[in-house]
Scaffold this motif. Sequence first.
Motif, PDB file in Angstrom:
ATOM      1  N   PHE A 107      34.971  11.245  11.698  1.00  0.00           N
ATOM      2  CA  PHE A 107      33.914  12.081  11.126  1.00  0.00           C
ATOM      3  C   PHE A 107      33.034  11.243  10.219  1.00  0.00           C
ATOM      4  O   PHE A 107      33.501  10.296   9.584  1.00  0.00           O
ATOM      5  CB  PHE A 107      34.520  13.243  10.319  1.00  0.00           C
ATOM      6  N   ASN A 108      31.755  11.583  10.150  1.00  0.00           N
ATOM      7  CA  ASN A 108      30.811  10.896   9.274  1.00  0.00           C
ATOM      8  C   ASN A 108      30.706  11.660   7.962  1.00  0.00           C
ATOM      9  O   ASN A 108      30.262  12.802   7.934  1.00  0.00           O
ATOM     10  CB  ASN A 108      29.429  10.802   9.916  1.00  0.00           C
ATOM     11  N   GLY A 109      31.093  11.055   6.863  1.00  0.00           N
ATOM     12  CA  GLY A 109      30.958  11.671   5.546  1.00  0.00           C
ATOM     13  C   GLY A 109      31.739  12.966   5.440  1.00  0.00           C
ATOM     14  O   GLY A 109      32.907  13.036   5.792  1.00  0.00           O
ATOM     15  N   ASN A 110      31.096  14.010   4.945  1.00  0.00           N
ATOM     16  CA  ASN A 110      31.746  15.301   4.740  1.00  0.00           C
ATOM     17  C   ASN A 110      31.620  16.227   5.947  1.00  0.00           C
ATOM     18  O   ASN A 110      32.028  17.379   5.887  1.00  0.00           O
ATOM     19  CB  ASN A 110      31.158  15.999   3.506  1.00  0.00           C
ATOM     20  N   ASN A 116      30.419  16.836  16.318  1.00  0.00           N
ATOM     21  CA  ASN A 116      29.709  15.645  15.840  1.00  0.00           C
ATOM     22  C   ASN A 116      30.607  14.417  15.723  1.00  0.00           C
ATOM     23  O   ASN A 116      30.123  13.325  15.452  1.00  0.00           O
ATOM     24  CB  ASN A 116      29.071  15.922  14.480  1.00  0.00           C
ATOM     25  N   ALA A 117      31.912  14.587  15.873  1.00  0.00           N
ATOM     26  CA  ALA A 117      32.850  13.485  15.664  1.00  0.00           C
ATOM     27  C   ALA A 117      32.849  12.533  16.861  1.00  0.00           C
ATOM     28  O   ALA A 117      32.683  12.947  17.999  1.00  0.00           O
ATOM     29  CB  ALA A 117      34.253  14.025  15.442  1.00  0.00           C
ATOM     30  N   LYS A 118      33.023  11.239  16.562  1.00  0.00           N
ATOM     31  CA  LYS A 118      33.236  10.248  17.623  1.00  0.00           C
ATOM     32  C   LYS A 118      34.674  10.403  18.086  1.00  0.00           C
ATOM     33  O   LYS A 118      35.592  10.514  17.281  1.00  0.00           O
ATOM     34  CB  LYS A 118      33.022   8.837  17.097  1.00  0.00           C
ATOM     35  N   LYS A 119      34.864  10.393  19.401  1.00  0.00           N
ATOM     36  CA  LYS A 119      36.202  10.579  19.949  1.00  0.00           C
ATOM     37  C   LYS A 119      36.691   9.281  20.583  1.00  0.00           C
ATOM     38  O   LYS A 119      35.954   8.594  21.276  1.00  0.00           O
ATOM     39  CB  LYS A 119      36.194  11.701  20.978  1.00  0.00           C
ATOM     40  N   TYR A 120      37.956   8.972  20.321  1.00  0.00           N
ATOM     41  CA  TYR A 120      38.626   7.817  20.901  1.00  0.00           C
ATOM     42  C   TYR A 120      39.904   8.315  21.562  1.00  0.00           C
ATOM     43  O   TYR A 120      40.564   9.216  21.048  1.00  0.00           O
ATOM     44  CB  TYR A 120      38.979   6.779  19.827  1.00  0.00           C
TER      45      TYR A 120
END
Length: 133
Positions: A107-110, A116-120
């Motif tokens: 997650f970016n910031g708060n 919106n999260a980057k998934k791996y």
Amino acid sequence: MLRSMYSGISGLRNFQTKLDVIGNNIANVNTAGFKKSRVTFQDIMSQNVRGAQAPTATRGGVNPSQVGLGSTLGSIDVIHTQGFRQMTNNPLDFAIEGDGMFILMEFNGNDTNYGNAKKYYTRAGNFYLDEEG
């Protein structure tokens, strides 16, 4: 003679790729969650030299004759077989039995919106807590 040289050169070039994949497998043998790969090959093309002949009363049939023109890389496949499990006594070590992957999200910031999260994706289950928990 040119066809035989081309056939030999294409075979050597493809075998070099196979050796690269084997070297990568060996280099990552102790990497958690690493899955080995394999190389497959296929014919580039072949040329018919002689056609098939039907059987006669005194002789059986004759198969067609072909001259190969070399090989090419068919695919590099990742083998997703089950690895070995071992007890670690760490409560954050997990294993997946069968198919599937762990989905890790950054997650970016708060922002806590899952979209919106980057998934791996990983099969390595050796998780840990960072300074933020």
